[in-house]
Design a protein around this motif. Structure first.
Motif, PDB file in Angstrom:
ATOM      1  N   LYS A  63      -5.178  14.560  -7.601  1.00 19.72           N
ATOM      2  CA  LYS A  63      -4.307  15.438  -6.707  1.00 19.72           C
ATOM      3  C   LYS A  63      -3.416  15.182  -5.717  1.00 19.72           C
ATOM      4  O   LYS A  63      -2.763  15.462  -5.157  1.00 19.72           O
ATOM      5  CB  LYS A  63      -5.300  16.508  -5.895  1.00 19.72           C
ATOM      6  N   SER A  64      -3.607  13.501  -5.519  1.00 15.92           N
ATOM      7  CA  SER A  64      -2.688  12.958  -4.294  1.00 15.92           C
ATOM      8  C   SER A  64      -1.648  12.188  -4.981  1.00 15.92           C
ATOM      9  O   SER A  64      -1.666  11.614  -6.323  1.00 15.92           O
ATOM     10  CB  SER A  64      -3.566  11.781  -3.779  1.00 15.92           C
ATOM     11  N   ARG A  65      -0.705  12.428  -4.499  1.00 20.22           N
ATOM     12  CA  ARG A  65       0.665  11.889  -4.894  1.00 20.22           C
ATOM     13  C   ARG A  65       0.687  10.084  -4.570  1.00 20.22           C
ATOM     14  O   ARG A  65       1.020   9.597  -5.206  1.00 20.22           O
ATOM     15  CB  ARG A  65       1.948  12.581  -4.101  1.00 20.22           C
ATOM     16  N   ILE A  66       0.570   9.835  -3.078  1.00 13.47           N
ATOM     17  CA  ILE A  66       0.263   8.639  -2.537  1.00 13.47           C
ATOM     18  C   ILE A  66      -1.190   8.242  -2.203  1.00 13.47           C
ATOM     19  O   ILE A  66      -1.631   9.142  -1.515  1.00 13.47           O
ATOM     20  CB  ILE A  66       1.306   8.489  -1.668  1.00 13.47           C
ATOM     21  N   VAL A  67      -1.729   7.389  -2.582  1.00 15.72           N
ATOM     22  CA  VAL A  67      -3.088   6.734  -2.509  1.00 15.72           C
ATOM     23  C   VAL A  67      -2.906   5.422  -1.585  1.00 15.72           C
ATOM     24  O   VAL A  67      -2.272   4.466  -2.202  1.00 15.72           O
ATOM     25  CB  VAL A  67      -4.148   6.513  -3.397  1.00 15.72           C
ATOM     26  N   VAL A  68      -3.584   5.263  -0.537  1.00 15.74           N
ATOM     27  CA  VAL A  68      -3.673   4.139   0.263  1.00 15.74           C
ATOM     28  C   VAL A  68      -4.822   3.388  -0.098  1.00 15.74           C
ATOM     29  O   VAL A  68      -6.031   3.879  -0.390  1.00 15.74           O
ATOM     30  CB  VAL A  68      -3.546   4.573   2.022  1.00 15.74           C
ATOM     31  N   ASN A  69      -4.486   2.074  -0.177  1.00 20.68           N
ATOM     32  CA  ASN A  69      -5.801   1.259  -0.556  1.00 20.68           C
ATOM     33  C   ASN A  69      -5.975   0.000   0.656  1.00 20.68           C
ATOM     34  O   ASN A  69      -4.932  -0.344   1.068  1.00 20.68           O
ATOM     35  CB  ASN A  69      -5.498   0.473  -1.875  1.00 20.68           C
ATOM     36  N   PHE A  70      -7.179  -0.260   0.754  1.00 18.58           N
ATOM     37  CA  PHE A  70      -7.591  -1.222   1.903  1.00 18.58           C
ATOM     38  C   PHE A  70      -8.199  -2.395   0.981  1.00 18.58           C
ATOM     39  O   PHE A  70      -9.239  -2.033   0.347  1.00 18.58           O
ATOM     40  CB  PHE A  70      -8.446  -0.860   2.800  1.00 18.58           C
ATOM     41  N   ALA A  71      -7.501  -3.626   1.073  1.00 19.02           N
ATOM     42  CA  ALA A  71      -8.152  -4.758  -0.080  1.00 19.02           C
ATOM     43  C   ALA A  71      -9.160  -5.706   0.550  1.00 19.02           C
ATOM     44  O   ALA A  71      -9.747  -6.397  -0.064  1.00 19.02           O
ATOM     45  CB  ALA A  71      -6.875  -5.552  -0.288  1.00 19.02           C
ATOM     46  N   GLN A  72      -9.538  -5.116   1.825  1.00 17.28           N
ATOM     47  CA  GLN A  72     -10.634  -6.176   2.397  1.00 17.28           C
ATOM     48  C   GLN A  72     -11.950  -5.927   1.516  1.00 17.28           C
ATOM     49  O   GLN A  72     -12.446  -4.705   1.267  1.00 17.28           O
ATOM     50  CB  GLN A  72     -10.826  -5.839   3.693  1.00 17.28           C
TER      51      GLN A  72
END
Length: 164
Positions: A63-72
């Protein structure tokens, strides 16, 4: 557990997605970043062992257009390519990823995903793309195509078997 049956066969077009900026997953060490990004409209879905389903997690990404990722990694001493990159791609979401993450070893920043180095930069990306679903769609489609052609389970396990 990763379940390919949970992913949409035809992802929802970005212009029709109800969540512009989303995150799904465990909060842990990410909690402070998630809280900071809420001022840019981040809609998060906390994933907790035993109380959540994988299908629900995937549904939020889809449902999300933009997804943020955290690579740690959990220790925060290293960065790695998270499964969320592949899962977001299969859901047709555009990913914004931390600058200098190893995701760039597999995909092209600025083409397959966008990079950020600060909270302010995240806000700028989300603000710009919130009114341009066609632009986020183009980037998401490139990531999805690359994942489908180069990183499918068949390709992944084929490479493992070839090495053995």
């Amino acid at each position: 557990v990763w379940n390919p049956a949970c992913f949409p066969t035809k992802p929802l077009p970005h212009a029709e997605r109800e969540i512009i900026f989303g995150f799904a997953g465990a909060f842990g060490h990410r909690a402070s970043n998630i809280e900071r990004f809420e001022k840019y409209g981040l809609q998060s879905r906390k994933r907790e062992a035993g109380t959540d389903t994988y299908a629900g997690y995937v549904e939020h990404l889809a449902k999300s257009r933009i997804v943020v990722n955290f690579a740690q990694t959990g220790s925060q001493r290293h960065m790695h390519v998270k499964g969320r990159i592949i899962e977001s791609a299969l859901c047709g979401a555009m990913v914004i990823e931390q600058k200098n993450s190893p995701t760039g070893s597999w995909f092209h920043a600025g083409v397959d995903y966008l990079e950020y180095s600060s909270s302010k930069e995240v806000g700028s990306i989300v603000s710009r793309l919130s009114e341009r679903p066609q632009e986020s769609q183009e980037i998401a489609d490139k990531l999805r195509a690359k994942v489908s052609s180069n990183h499918s389970p068949e390709k992944f396990w084929g490479r493992i078997i070839d090495r053995i």
